[in-house]
Design a protein around this motif. Structure first.
Motif, short mmCIF file in Angstrom:
data_model
loop_
_atom_site.label_atom_id
_atom_site.label_comp_id
_atom_site.label_asym_id
_atom_site.label_seq_id
_atom_site.Cartn_x
_atom_site.Cartn_y
_atom_site.Cartn_z
N SER A 60 125.72 63.05 -46.78
CA SER A 60 124.51 63.88 -46.95
C SER A 60 124.10 63.92 -48.42
CB SER A 60 124.75 65.31 -46.46
OG SER A 60 125.04 65.28 -45.10
N LEU A 61 125.08 64.00 -49.30
CA LEU A 61 124.78 64.01 -50.74
C LEU A 61 124.09 62.71 -51.14
CD1 LEU A 61 125.19 65.19 -53.70
CD2 LEU A 61 127.24 63.75 -53.74
N GLU A 62 124.67 61.58 -50.75
CA GLU A 62 124.07 60.29 -51.12
C GLU A 62 122.67 60.16 -50.51
OE1 GLU A 62 128.10 57.56 -51.62
OE2 GLU A 62 126.67 57.06 -50.06
N GLU A 63 122.54 60.58 -49.26
CA GLU A 63 121.24 60.44 -48.58
C GLU A 63 120.19 61.35 -49.22
OE1 GLU A 63 122.29 60.84 -44.41
OE2 GLU A 63 123.58 59.06 -44.57
N LYS A 64 120.61 62.49 -49.73
CA LYS A 64 119.67 63.38 -50.42
C LYS A 64 119.18 62.71 -51.72
CE LYS A 64 118.98 68.11 -52.09
NZ LYS A 64 117.83 67.66 -52.82
N TYR A 65 120.11 62.12 -52.46
CA TYR A 65 119.70 61.39 -53.66
C TYR A 65 118.70 60.28 -53.31
CZ TYR A 65 123.14 63.35 -56.97
OH TYR A 65 123.85 64.17 -57.80
N MET A 66 119.03 59.54 -52.26
CA MET A 66 118.16 58.40 -51.88
C MET A 66 116.77 58.90 -51.52
SD MET A 66 120.52 55.69 -49.84
CE MET A 66 121.70 56.64 -48.90
N SER A 67 116.74 60.00 -50.77
CA SER A 67 115.46 60.55 -50.34
C SER A 67 114.70 61.14 -51.52
CB SER A 67 115.76 61.60 -49.26
OG SER A 67 114.63 62.34 -48.99
N ASP A 68 115.38 61.93 -52.35
CA ASP A 68 114.72 62.60 -53.47
C ASP A 68 114.11 61.60 -54.46
OD1 ASP A 68 115.44 65.00 -52.40
OD2 ASP A 68 116.96 65.50 -53.91
N TYR A 69 114.77 60.44 -54.61
CA TYR A 69 114.31 59.49 -55.63
C TYR A 69 113.71 58.23 -55.02
CZ TYR A 69 116.54 62.74 -58.73
OH TYR A 69 116.85 63.88 -59.39
N SER A 70 113.33 58.33 -53.72
CA SER A 70 112.63 57.22 -53.05
C SER A 70 113.36 55.89 -53.24
CB SER A 70 111.19 57.09 -53.56
OG SER A 70 110.52 58.32 -53.40
N TYR A 71 114.62 55.90 -52.94
CA TYR A 71 115.44 54.69 -53.11
C TYR A 71 114.95 53.61 -52.14
CZ TYR A 71 119.77 51.89 -53.38
OH TYR A 71 120.69 50.89 -53.56
N PRO A 72 114.64 52.41 -52.64
CA PRO A 72 114.06 51.38 -51.75
C PRO A 72 115.02 50.89 -50.65
CG PRO A 72 114.29 50.54 -54.00
CD PRO A 72 114.61 51.99 -54.05
N GLU A 73 116.33 50.99 -50.88
CA GLU A 73 117.30 50.52 -49.87
C GLU A 73 117.81 51.65 -48.98
OE1 GLU A 73 118.01 47.33 -49.45
OE2 GLU A 73 116.63 46.86 -51.07
N TYR A 74 117.05 52.73 -48.97
CA TYR A 74 117.49 53.92 -48.22
C TYR A 74 117.87 53.60 -46.77
CZ TYR A 74 117.28 58.54 -46.00
OH TYR A 74 117.59 59.66 -45.29
N SER A 75 116.98 52.92 -46.04
CA SER A 75 117.25 52.75 -44.61
C SER A 75 118.48 51.87 -44.37
CB SER A 75 116.03 52.23 -43.85
OG SER A 75 115.64 51.02 -44.37
N PHE A 76 118.66 50.83 -45.19
CA PHE A 76 119.85 50.00 -45.04
C PHE A 76 121.12 50.81 -45.32
CE2 PHE A 76 123.14 47.50 -47.28
CZ PHE A 76 123.57 46.73 -46.22
N HIS A 77 121.09 51.56 -46.42
CA HIS A 77 122.28 52.33 -46.81
C HIS A 77 122.59 53.39 -45.75
CE1 HIS A 77 124.61 53.95 -50.52
NE2 HIS A 77 125.18 54.41 -49.41
N LYS A 78 121.53 54.07 -45.31
CA LYS A 78 121.76 55.11 -44.29
C LYS A 78 122.29 54.50 -42.99
CE LYS A 78 119.68 58.86 -41.77
NZ LYS A 78 119.73 60.23 -42.14
N SER A 79 121.82 53.30 -42.64
CA SER A 79 122.30 52.67 -41.40
C SER A 79 123.79 52.37 -41.49
CB SER A 79 121.50 51.41 -41.07
OG SER A 79 121.86 50.35 -41.93
#
Ligand SMILES: [Fe+2]
Length: 138
Positions: A60-79
């Motif tokens: 959840s912590l990593e996903e919050k960072y990804m979401s807050d900073y619009s990380y381009p690889e968010y969906s891959f990392h979350k998957s």
């Protein structure tokens, strides 16, 4: 001698992510040590439960960072996190059905310990590089 030991080669450079990773390795070792002492299900169950809760909190912590900073690889990392949670749920069911067998312990080492090392080295380090480039989370 711990089976899974965090060392500097696993450092992402983002302090709160690194602290989480260190604790997850401690929990995995704790589990293996309890197993080697011949502990049964009732002793080991709290370790599994703690690991399960802690991994969710960490993702959840990593996903919050990804979401807050619009990380381009968010969906891959979350998957990858989602796949891990599904594997972990299967492992928990296996634990409930068969107890602490050597097969279960091998599966846990491989699907949790080895998976985490690989995930940190490639996927989490890429995220950390992105966060640090934005001058946050140092
Ligand atoms: Fe991750």
């Amino acid at each position: 001698m711990p089976f899974y030991k965090w060392d500097e080669s696993l450092a992402t450079g983002v302090v709160d992510i690194d602290v989480h990773h260190q604790l997850i390795f401690v929990i995995i070792n704790n589990f293996i040590e309890e197993y080697l002492r011949g502990r049964g299900k009732d002793t080991i169950r709290p370790v599994i439960d703690f690991l399960s809760d802690y991994v969710v909190k960490h993702f959840s912590l990593e996903e919050k960072y990804m979401s807050d900073y619009s990380y381009p690889e968010y969906s891959f990392h979350k998957s990858q996190h989602t796949q891990f949670r599904q594997d972990f749920d299967r492992l928990t069911s296996r634990f409930e059905n068969e107890g602490v067998t050597s097969g279960f312990v091998d599966a846990l080492k491989q699907r949790v310990g080895d998976w985490l090392k690989n995930h940190i080295m490639e996927v989490d380090k890429a995220l950390a590089g992105f966060l640090k480039a934005k001058c946050i989370c140092k």
